[in-house]
Design a protein around this motif. Structure first.
Motif, PDB file in Angstrom:
ATOM      1  N   ASP A 149       0.404  -1.055  -0.134  1.00 19.89           N
ATOM      2  CA  ASP A 149       0.079   0.050  -0.080  1.00 19.89           C
ATOM      3  C   ASP A 149       0.988   1.269  -0.296  1.00 19.89           C
ATOM      4  O   ASP A 149      -0.010   2.190  -0.218  1.00 19.89           O
ATOM      5  CB  ASP A 149      -1.291  -0.300   1.285  1.00 19.89           C
ATOM      6  N   ALA A 150       1.728   1.071   0.792  1.00 16.55           N
ATOM      7  CA  ALA A 150       2.743   2.629   1.070  1.00 16.55           C
ATOM      8  C   ALA A 150       3.311   2.178  -0.490  1.00 16.55           C
ATOM      9  O   ALA A 150       3.302   3.559  -0.928  1.00 16.55           O
ATOM     10  CB  ALA A 150       3.863   2.370   1.674  1.00 16.55           C
ATOM     11  N   ILE A 151       3.635   1.571  -1.248  1.00 14.51           N
ATOM     12  CA  ILE A 151       4.261   1.742  -2.496  1.00 14.51           C
ATOM     13  C   ILE A 151       3.635   2.238  -3.173  1.00 14.51           C
ATOM     14  O   ILE A 151       3.578   3.104  -4.396  1.00 14.51           O
ATOM     15  CB  ILE A 151       4.803   0.957  -3.052  1.00 14.51           C
ATOM     16  N   ALA A 152       2.263   1.292  -3.498  1.00 15.62           N
ATOM     17  CA  ALA A 152       1.139   2.042  -4.345  1.00 15.62           C
ATOM     18  C   ALA A 152       0.442   3.749  -3.978  1.00 15.62           C
ATOM     19  O   ALA A 152       0.562   3.860  -5.036  1.00 15.62           O
ATOM     20  CB  ALA A 152       0.150   1.556  -4.212  1.00 15.62           C
ATOM     21  N   ILE A 153       0.490   4.195  -3.121  1.00 18.80           N
ATOM     22  CA  ILE A 153       0.439   5.242  -3.093  1.00 18.80           C
ATOM     23  C   ILE A 153       1.365   5.717  -2.715  1.00 18.80           C
ATOM     24  O   ILE A 153       1.558   7.464  -3.646  1.00 18.80           O
ATOM     25  CB  ILE A 153      -0.351   5.759  -0.837  1.00 18.80           C
ATOM     26  N   GLY A 154       2.569   5.534  -2.948  1.00 17.88           N
ATOM     27  CA  GLY A 154       3.428   6.382  -2.843  1.00 17.88           C
ATOM     28  C   GLY A 154       4.032   6.935  -4.950  1.00 17.88           C
ATOM     29  O   GLY A 154       4.327   8.235  -5.246  1.00 17.88           O
ATOM     30  N   GLN A 155       3.066   6.110  -5.806  1.00 17.96           N
ATOM     31  CA  GLN A 155       3.916   6.059  -7.172  1.00 17.96           C
ATOM     32  C   GLN A 155       2.357   7.710  -7.307  1.00 17.96           C
ATOM     33  O   GLN A 155       2.497   7.829  -8.282  1.00 17.96           O
ATOM     34  CB  GLN A 155       2.988   5.029  -7.532  1.00 17.96           C
ATOM     35  N   PHE A 156       1.401   7.880  -6.394  1.00 16.70           N
ATOM     36  CA  PHE A 156       0.198   9.051  -6.764  1.00 16.70           C
ATOM     37  C   PHE A 156       1.512  10.422  -6.855  1.00 16.70           C
ATOM     38  O   PHE A 156       0.333  11.151  -7.200  1.00 16.70           O
ATOM     39  CB  PHE A 156      -0.457   8.892  -5.723  1.00 16.70           C
ATOM     40  N   THR A 157       2.390  10.440  -6.142  1.00 23.08           N
ATOM     41  CA  THR A 157       3.612  11.390  -5.744  1.00 23.08           C
ATOM     42  C   THR A 157       4.011  12.358  -6.885  1.00 23.08           C
ATOM     43  O   THR A 157       4.108  11.351  -7.597  1.00 23.08           O
ATOM     44  CB  THR A 157       3.765  11.516  -4.114  1.00 23.08           C
ATOM     45  N   PRO A 158       4.370  13.154  -7.031  1.00 21.69           N
ATOM     46  CA  PRO A 158       5.310  14.067  -7.831  1.00 21.69           C
ATOM     47  C   PRO A 158       7.053  13.586  -7.044  1.00 21.69           C
ATOM     48  O   PRO A 158       6.544  13.884  -5.499  1.00 21.69           O
ATOM     49  CB  PRO A 158       5.629  14.635  -7.874  1.00 21.69           C
ATOM     50  N   GLY A 159       7.676  13.753  -8.387  1.00 20.06           N
ATOM     51  CA  GLY A 159       9.073  13.718  -7.071  1.00 20.06           C
ATOM     52  C   GLY A 159       9.840  11.997  -6.658  1.00 20.06           C
ATOM     53  O   GLY A 159       9.758  11.272  -7.378  1.00 20.06           O
ATOM     54  N   PRO A 160      10.272  12.070  -6.202  1.00 19.49           N
ATOM     55  CA  PRO A 160      11.766  11.468  -5.666  1.00 19.49           C
ATOM     56  C   PRO A 160      10.535   9.793  -5.074  1.00 19.49           C
ATOM     57  O   PRO A 160      10.074  10.161  -4.408  1.00 19.49           O
ATOM     58  CB  PRO A 160      12.528  11.743  -4.504  1.00 19.49           C
ATOM     59  N   VAL A 161      10.810   8.906  -5.758  1.00 19.42           N
ATOM     60  CA  VAL A 161      10.160   7.443  -5.258  1.00 19.42           C
ATOM     61  C   VAL A 161      10.534   7.613  -3.767  1.00 19.42           C
ATOM     62  O   VAL A 161       9.495   6.932  -3.023  1.00 19.42           O
ATOM     63  CB  VAL A 161      10.468   6.449  -6.748  1.00 19.42           C
ATOM     64  N   LEU A 162      11.626   7.902  -3.054  1.00 19.70           N
ATOM     65  CA  LEU A 162      11.779   7.704  -1.910  1.00 19.70           C
ATOM     66  C   LEU A 162      10.872   8.066  -0.950  1.00 19.70           C
ATOM     67  O   LEU A 162      11.298   8.339   0.138  1.00 19.70           O
ATOM     68  CB  LEU A 162      13.687   8.331  -1.514  1.00 19.70           C
ATOM     69  N   SER A 163      10.220   9.105  -1.467  1.00 22.93           N
ATOM     70  CA  SER A 163       9.513  10.280  -0.611  1.00 22.93           C
ATOM     71  C   SER A 163       7.947   8.979   0.121  1.00 22.93           C
ATOM     72  O   SER A 163       7.592   9.297   1.378  1.00 22.93           O
ATOM     73  CB  SER A 163       8.599  11.019  -0.323  1.00 22.93           C
ATOM     74  N   THR A 164       7.831   7.352  -0.278  1.00 24.68           N
ATOM     75  CA  THR A 164       7.390   6.565   0.280  1.00 24.68           C
ATOM     76  C   THR A 164       8.176   6.007   1.738  1.00 24.68           C
ATOM     77  O   THR A 164       7.690   5.992   2.897  1.00 24.68           O
ATOM     78  CB  THR A 164       7.788   5.569  -0.609  1.00 24.68           C
ATOM     79  N   ALA A 165       9.118   7.196   2.256  1.00 26.47           N
ATOM     80  CA  ALA A 165       9.773   6.695   3.377  1.00 26.47           C
ATOM     81  C   ALA A 165       9.017   7.657   4.111  1.00 26.47           C
ATOM     82  O   ALA A 165       8.475   6.888   5.503  1.00 26.47           O
ATOM     83  CB  ALA A 165      11.683   6.775   2.925  1.00 26.47           C
ATOM     84  N   THR A 166       8.509   8.934   3.724  1.00 30.51           N
ATOM     85  CA  THR A 166       7.414   9.620   4.465  1.00 30.51           C
ATOM     86  C   THR A 166       5.980   8.712   4.942  1.00 30.51           C
ATOM     87  O   THR A 166       5.780   8.708   5.977  1.00 30.51           O
ATOM     88  CB  THR A 166       7.311  10.619   3.708  1.00 30.51           C
ATOM     89  N   PHE A 167       5.869   8.518   4.111  1.00 28.62           N
ATOM     90  CA  PHE A 167       4.297   7.533   3.939  1.00 28.62           C
ATOM     91  C   PHE A 167       4.554   6.121   5.137  1.00 28.62           C
ATOM     92  O   PHE A 167       3.502   6.255   6.002  1.00 28.62           O
ATOM     93  CB  PHE A 167       4.230   6.438   3.053  1.00 28.62           C
TER      94      PHE A 167
END
Length: 391
Positions: free
Chosen positions: A256-274
């Motif tokens: 779910d974290a990876i999936a929702i991270g794909q909706f965001t612009p910018g670095p993929v590593l912002s998934t860490a925020t989620f």
């Protein structure tokens, strides 16, 4: 601070905040957008200088596109520019991802959301596979590298730690590719990752159930310090450590974290925020974000003044080639593991999920479609199958 310096920093902030806000499509898209902005429009760099920066970012861990932004900031306005460009490029993704994390924590278990996530997960798997395929074609430059990647993959299936696998793969490649060893010594070196895996896998940490922001920050600082290849390699580290070893997340939460991270612009590593938010709320989100991105700022500040010397080193080139192929092996390993969780339901195969992933995979490989459209397509397919048709 003088007016010219303030003006230059303001210009940097405006340019990279804009790029961070519209930067959908992953690192390749970010790099293309930055080239148009700083080479064609702003003329801050020549095309040759920009290509030098792309090569330099492959010498250090971390997200390539973010590090290029940090490099440009350093060249344009020194250490203050380094901070301004990097923070402004990262901030939109972090802010949007934190918003999705709050929504997920509040509503993620509701039936209205689960059908969308059902379709998004196999679509994300296809995106990861596409990134792995493109990186693999570029990384497999020789038969020696293919052998190194195969050995790392086998070691991973035998229990070799993910972080150590990249380092051992890099060291192995640096020795073998430089010496072109074909003797028994070479065979001994090749077998080292396999024979040492039983010892290395006994070092897993036991973590208290009360997870503090400091623990989260230290974990992501470790990941940000060794993350080679692509932001998608992050998935492998998270699966091996947060899900399998530490137990901070379930596999479903990771997907779910990876999936929702794909909706965001910018670095993929912002998934860490989620992920930080899901684990420990706002303090966890801040800790994870700081931990994952801080190494890139430090590495660029150290590397930028000595780029020319590092790029001329044959040893560093061999190490980088081996780390890249090891990263692809790591991505293949985690793709196989995640596929089992998505496609296998008990003793049966989820054919609808497999179909979504197949269609998404064809789009990823055969078209230049932005990743967000593939994710949205998966969400719609999941909603139709589970929300409307109720399969």
């Amino acid at each position: 601070m003088s007016e010219p310096t303030t003006s230059r920093l303001r210009e940097l902030a405006t340019s990279f905040f804009k790029l961070g806000l519209i930067g959908f499509g992953g690192p390749a898209a970010h790099i293309a957008m930055m080239e148009d902005e700083v080479v064609n429009r702003k003329r801050w760099l020549t095309r040759e200088n920009y290509l030098d920066l792309i090569g330099a970012t492959n010498l250090i861990p971390g997200p390539n596109s973010t590090e290029i932004a940090i490099h440009i900031g350093y060249i344009h306005s020194g250490l203050l520019g380094l901070i301004v460009a990097g923070v402004c490029f990262i901030f939109p993704a972090v802010l949007v991802t934190a918003g999705f994390a709050w929504i997920y924590v509040q509503f993620g278990q509701l039936p209205e959301v689960s059908p969308f996530l059902y379709g998004i997960k196999p679509a994300i798997l296809a995106i990861i596979f596409g990134a792995m395929w493109r990186l693999g074609k570029r990384a497999a430059k020789s038969r020696q590298l293919v052998v190194i990647g195969s050995i790392v993959l086998l070691g991973l299936f035998l229990g070799l730690n993910e972080l150590i696998s990249l380092l051992l793969g890099g060291i192995l490649g640096m020795l073998w590719l430089r010496f072109r060893c074909t003797s028994n010594l070479g065979a001994t070196i090749l077998l080292f990752p396999l024979t040492s895996s039983a010892v290395l896998t006994t070092t897993n940490l036991t973590v208290n159930s009360n997870i503090s922001p400091w623990q989260i920050a230290l974990f992501f600082l470790k990941v940000g310090s060794v993350l080679y290849g692509s932001g998608y390699v992050l998935v492998a580290f998270l699966k091996g450590e947060l899900v399998d070893s530490l137990g901070w997340l379930t596999q479903q939460q990771l997907l779910d974290a990876i999936a929702i991270g794909q909706f965001t612009p910018g670095p993929v590593l912002s998934t860490a925020t989620f992920i930080g938010y899901v684990i420990a709320g706002i303090p966890g989100a801040l800790a994870a974000t700081l931990g994952i991105f801080l190494p890139s700022f430090v590495f660029v500040a150290i590397l930028n003044p000595i780029i020319h010397h590092l790029r001329a080193s044959r040893w560093m080139g061999a190490f980088l080639d081996a780390v890249n192929i090891s990263s692809v092996a790591l991505m293949l390993f985690v793709t196989i593991k995640l596929a089992g969780g998505i496609f296998i339901d008990g003793l049966s195969i989820d054919w609808f999920a497999a179909l979504i992933s197949l269609v998404a995979g064809i789009l990823v490989v055969r078209t230049r479609l932005n990743a967000i459209w593939i994710v949205l397509g998966g969400a719609i397919a999941g909603f139709v199958l589970k929300g409307i048709l109720n399969f």
